[in-house]
Design a protein around this motif. Sequence first.
Motif, PDB file in Angstrom:
ATOM      1  N   LEU A  33     -50.561  -6.552 -40.738  1.00 45.24           N
ATOM      2  CA  LEU A  33     -50.166  -7.778 -40.046  1.00 45.24           C
ATOM      3  C   LEU A  33     -48.655  -8.018 -40.030  1.00 45.24           C
ATOM      4  N   VAL A  34     -47.980  -7.626 -41.095  1.00 43.01           N
ATOM      5  CA  VAL A  34     -46.532  -7.879 -41.115  1.00 43.01           C
ATOM      6  C   VAL A  34     -45.804  -7.086 -40.016  1.00 43.01           C
ATOM      7  N   PRO A  35     -46.053  -5.781 -39.876  1.00 41.64           N
ATOM      8  CA  PRO A  35     -45.411  -5.085 -38.752  1.00 41.64           C
ATOM      9  C   PRO A  35     -45.826  -5.638 -37.381  1.00 41.64           C
ATOM     10  N   LEU A  36     -47.115  -5.994 -37.258  1.00 45.55           N
ATOM     11  CA  LEU A  36     -47.558  -6.559 -35.976  1.00 45.55           C
ATOM     12  C   LEU A  36     -46.856  -7.881 -35.680  1.00 45.55           C
ATOM     13  N   ALA A  37     -46.718  -8.695 -36.727  1.00 42.44           N
ATOM     14  CA  ALA A  37     -46.034  -9.975 -36.540  1.00 42.44           C
ATOM     15  C   ALA A  37     -44.573  -9.746 -36.138  1.00 42.44           C
ATOM     16  N   ALA A  38     -43.953  -8.749 -36.749  1.00 38.59           N
ATOM     17  CA  ALA A  38     -42.555  -8.456 -36.402  1.00 38.59           C
ATOM     18  C   ALA A  38     -42.440  -8.015 -34.936  1.00 38.59           C
ATOM     19  N   ILE A  39     -43.356  -7.171 -34.517  1.00 38.90           N
ATOM     20  CA  ILE A  39     -43.324  -6.707 -33.127  1.00 38.90           C
ATOM     21  C   ILE A  39     -43.615  -7.867 -32.179  1.00 38.90           C
ATOM     22  N   PHE A  40     -44.561  -8.696 -32.564  1.00 36.36           N
ATOM     23  CA  PHE A  40     -44.895  -9.849 -31.728  1.00 36.36           C
ATOM     24  C   PHE A  40     -43.696 -10.797 -31.586  1.00 36.36           C
ATOM     25  N   LEU A  41     -43.062 -11.094 -32.707  1.00 32.67           N
ATOM     26  CA  LEU A  41     -41.908 -12.003 -32.644  1.00 32.67           C
ATOM     27  C   LEU A  41     -40.763 -11.384 -31.836  1.00 32.67           C
ATOM     28  N   GLN A  42     -40.608 -10.087 -31.981  1.00 32.40           N
ATOM     29  CA  GLN A  42     -39.551  -9.418 -31.220  1.00 32.40           C
ATOM     30  C   GLN A  42     -39.810  -9.501 -29.716  1.00 32.40           C
ATOM     31  N   ALA A  43     -41.081  -9.547 -29.347  1.00 31.07           N
ATOM     32  CA  ALA A  43     -41.425  -9.615 -27.927  1.00 31.07           C
ATOM     33  C   ALA A  43     -41.495 -11.044 -27.419  1.00 31.07           C
ATOM     34  N   PHE A  44     -41.629 -11.984 -28.312  1.00 34.38           N
ATOM     35  CA  PHE A  44     -41.844 -13.355 -27.863  1.00 34.38           C
ATOM     36  C   PHE A  44     -40.595 -14.230 -27.966  1.00 34.38           C
ATOM     37  N   LEU A  45     -39.896 -14.141 -29.077  1.00 27.84           N
ATOM     38  CA  LEU A  45     -38.784 -15.068 -29.307  1.00 27.84           C
ATOM     39  C   LEU A  45     -37.627 -14.926 -28.303  1.00 27.84           C
ATOM     40  N   PRO A  46     -37.264 -13.713 -27.868  1.00 31.23           N
ATOM     41  CA  PRO A  46     -36.154 -13.645 -26.902  1.00 31.23           C
ATOM     42  C   PRO A  46     -36.409 -14.404 -25.602  1.00 31.23           C
ATOM     43  N   LEU A  47     -37.689 -14.655 -25.293  1.00 35.83           N
ATOM     44  CA  LEU A  47     -37.971 -15.447 -24.091  1.00 35.83           C
ATOM     45  C   LEU A  47     -37.479 -16.875 -24.245  1.00 35.83           C
ATOM     46  N   ARG A  48     -37.669 -17.425 -25.423  1.00 35.60           N
ATOM     47  CA  ARG A  48     -37.275 -18.820 -25.672  1.00 35.60           C
ATOM     48  C   ARG A  48     -35.834 -18.913 -26.185  1.00 35.60           C
ATOM     49  N   PHE A  49     -35.444 -17.901 -26.952  1.00 34.04           N
ATOM     50  CA  PHE A  49     -34.100 -17.889 -27.537  1.00 34.04           C
ATOM     51  C   PHE A  49     -33.449 -16.546 -27.214  1.00 34.04           C
ATOM     52  N   PRO A  50     -32.761 -16.453 -26.095  1.00 33.32           N
ATOM     53  CA  PRO A  50     -32.222 -15.148 -25.664  1.00 33.32           C
ATOM     54  C   PRO A  50     -31.321 -14.475 -26.696  1.00 33.32           C
ATOM     55  N   PHE A  51     -30.636 -15.253 -27.518  1.00 29.05           N
ATOM     56  CA  PHE A  51     -29.754 -14.642 -28.510  1.00 29.05           C
ATOM     57  C   PHE A  51     -30.539 -13.812 -29.524  1.00 29.05           C
ATOM     58  N   PHE A  52     -31.839 -14.063 -29.631  1.00 32.90           N
ATOM     59  CA  PHE A  52     -32.639 -13.369 -30.643  1.00 32.90           C
ATOM     60  C   PHE A  52     -32.771 -11.880 -30.349  1.00 32.90           C
ATOM     61  N   SER A  53     -32.436 -11.480 -29.137  1.00 33.13           N
ATOM     62  CA  SER A  53     -32.605 -10.059 -28.798  1.00 33.13           C
ATOM     63  C   SER A  53     -31.624  -9.172 -29.570  1.00 33.13           C
ATOM     64  N   VAL A  54     -30.613  -9.765 -30.218  1.00 30.02           N
ATOM     65  CA  VAL A  54     -29.719  -8.924 -31.034  1.00 30.02           C
ATOM     66  C   VAL A  54     -30.408  -8.478 -32.323  1.00 30.02           C
ATOM     67  N   PHE A  55     -31.447  -9.206 -32.713  1.00 34.23           N
ATOM     68  CA  PHE A  55     -32.143  -8.821 -33.941  1.00 34.23           C
ATOM     69  C   PHE A  55     -33.174  -7.731 -33.655  1.00 34.23           C
ATOM     70  N   GLU A  56     -33.487  -7.002 -34.689  1.00 33.85           N
ATOM     71  CA  GLU A  56     -34.432  -5.886 -34.570  1.00 33.85           C
ATOM     72  C   GLU A  56     -35.414  -6.016 -35.726  1.00 33.85           C
ATOM     73  N   LEU A  57     -36.335  -6.980 -35.581  1.00 37.09           N
ATOM     74  CA  LEU A  57     -37.277  -7.262 -36.667  1.00 37.09           C
ATOM     75  C   LEU A  57     -38.126  -6.057 -37.066  1.00 37.09           C
ATOM     76  N   PRO A  58     -38.644  -5.292 -36.115  1.00 35.98           N
ATOM     77  CA  PRO A  58     -39.434  -4.117 -36.532  1.00 35.98           C
ATOM     78  C   PRO A  58     -38.631  -3.139 -37.386  1.00 35.98           C
ATOM     79  N   LEU A  59     -37.352  -3.027 -37.099  1.00 31.86           N
ATOM     80  CA  LEU A  59     -36.519  -2.132 -37.915  1.00 31.86           C
ATOM     81  C   LEU A  59     -36.384  -2.677 -39.339  1.00 31.86           C
ATOM     82  N   LEU A  60     -36.185  -3.969 -39.454  1.00 35.66           N
ATOM     83  CA  LEU A  60     -36.042  -4.561 -40.780  1.00 35.66           C
ATOM     84  C   LEU A  60     -37.321  -4.380 -41.599  1.00 35.66           C
TER      85      LEU A  60
END
Lengths: 182, 398
Positions: A33-60
């Motif tokens: 679930l943790v990797p899935l959540a990271a991938i999900f957030l990476q795909a979802f948050l940049p839509l609402r907060f474009p600056f979030f695309s600089v982060f790479e949650l799956p990598l972390l």
Amino acid sequence: MRLHPFRLISVPITYTSGEQIEVYRFSIPVTVLVPLAAIFLQAFLPLRFPFFSVFELPLLVTIFFAVARRSQVAGLMTGALIGLVQDSLTHQPIGLYGIAKSVVGYGASSLGVRLDVENAGARFLLTLFFYVVHEVVFFTVARGLVGLQVAWSWPHEMGSAFANAALALPLFFLLDRLKQKT
Amino acid sequence: METFFSRYRNITILVAILFAQVLGLAVQVRRSSDSQSARLIRVWAVGAVTPFEKSIVWAQNSGSHLWRNYFYLRGVRQENRDLKYEIERLRLEQVRLSQDAAQARRLQALLGFREQFISKTLPAQVIGFSGSELSRAVYIDKGSNDGVKRDMAVITADGVVGKILHVYSSASLVLLIDDQTSGVGAFLEGSRLQGVLSGTPAGGVVLEKIMSDEVVQPGEKILTSGGDRIFPKGLPAGVVTGVSRSSDAFLNIRVRPAANLGKLEEVLVITQQEEKPPPADQNTSLRAVDILANRLPSVPDQPPAEAGHHAADAQFPVPGAETNRATGEKPANAQAAAPGGAPAKKPVTESAVPSSMQQPAVATQAASKPGARKTVTPKPALPPKRSQTGAASPVPSH
């Protein structure tokens, strides 16, 4: 007696023998679930907060699991799987993120075997380093093997590296609570 | 004895995994981009991620809807009044634009143009992003279950957004126009120069294939040309923000997309397009002989009774006829001012116009009277006629 170079370098921050390094494991729900959540957030948050695309949650997450498990094969497989799932959400050929995260997973777990990466400073530097490694591998594969036109800008990459390293500290702190000692 | 594999087990596994992925990449690159070979893992990944995205978007929209429609109603009355004024203003403008549109359709019909119509659209909610800056694509909450198919155009009220790239059962991947692999046929509104709108690796949009000896000004609007067979012609695509000369024979034209691609929430998928001649009601009464008649001097007035009879058929205000009324002159070639007419022609003189040509002129003259209704209901401005041989003579299509 000849000392191993890594041992010389890492004396102040590492344990002196492999037996003293703590190896952690994670429950299956956390592993999935943790990797899935990271991938999900990476795909979802940049839509609402474009600056979030600089982060790479799956990598972390890849770095965290690889370092905590301290197993090169486990780190490699974790990185490969997370990268492949991340690839499959894009329209690019599958394998770009897979290769990059495989290398990062292997490298992070290799360092985790030798270094104490439990303190904040080590984690910051580790994330900074592996973010750049990830981007370099990704750029090389995308440009050299797939023939994509990828923009490369050192200021942008270094800015993103620092941002990810900063985010890694609280994130790793949270994920530490999910660890189980072997 | 320690074997090679056990000694270098980890590095061997690393090399094997990397080799397998490189091999997979090579296979995918070698095949066409629409290959289905890698579909399964994509289906699994999308199936695992999109339900969460849909749930969150649904919850967010519900909360927002509840707040805006039941609690936060401050200023609604004033807004309602403003909107009513706006509707009145737009109604007046609509009447004027209807005339222009009708005239344009008639001219297109004369030239045998076939228009592309957006006959069916499907509203969809943007629920996710591809997660990579290299892949500029978003997920929408409509898929094959809703009738979405590959290569359908996706737009907003502001302009074009992209096209459907992958379709899943309940979600679809939309390739945005700022992705480096996208391409949209487009032309500059002012100069009518045609080019290809595509994305750049850095996320910008450029108009390509415009020769460097052409003049392009910043601020010029860019519309879709319809040449890609995906986007209907005439949709807003962007605005030129900068022009520079490149090393090759083409201009480097930077474009700001018409739609805000960074903040997409709701989009329309064009699920059906039709290509057909302009509406029949605009050209049923137009025949070659009618067009010819418009180029001839007009006809004398009709008796008031007949004019009154045709007044009921009047549809649009007739600027040309009103001008004549104001000056006390008889309408000169009234059809030219009516919706079904061609542009206004020369002043009237008595001529040998056939009697069959007189009726339309009278009808339009009646339409210009103050009592005539001004509605936008499409209706033939000219009654159907027969040629002198008695056979219908349709306008030849080109």
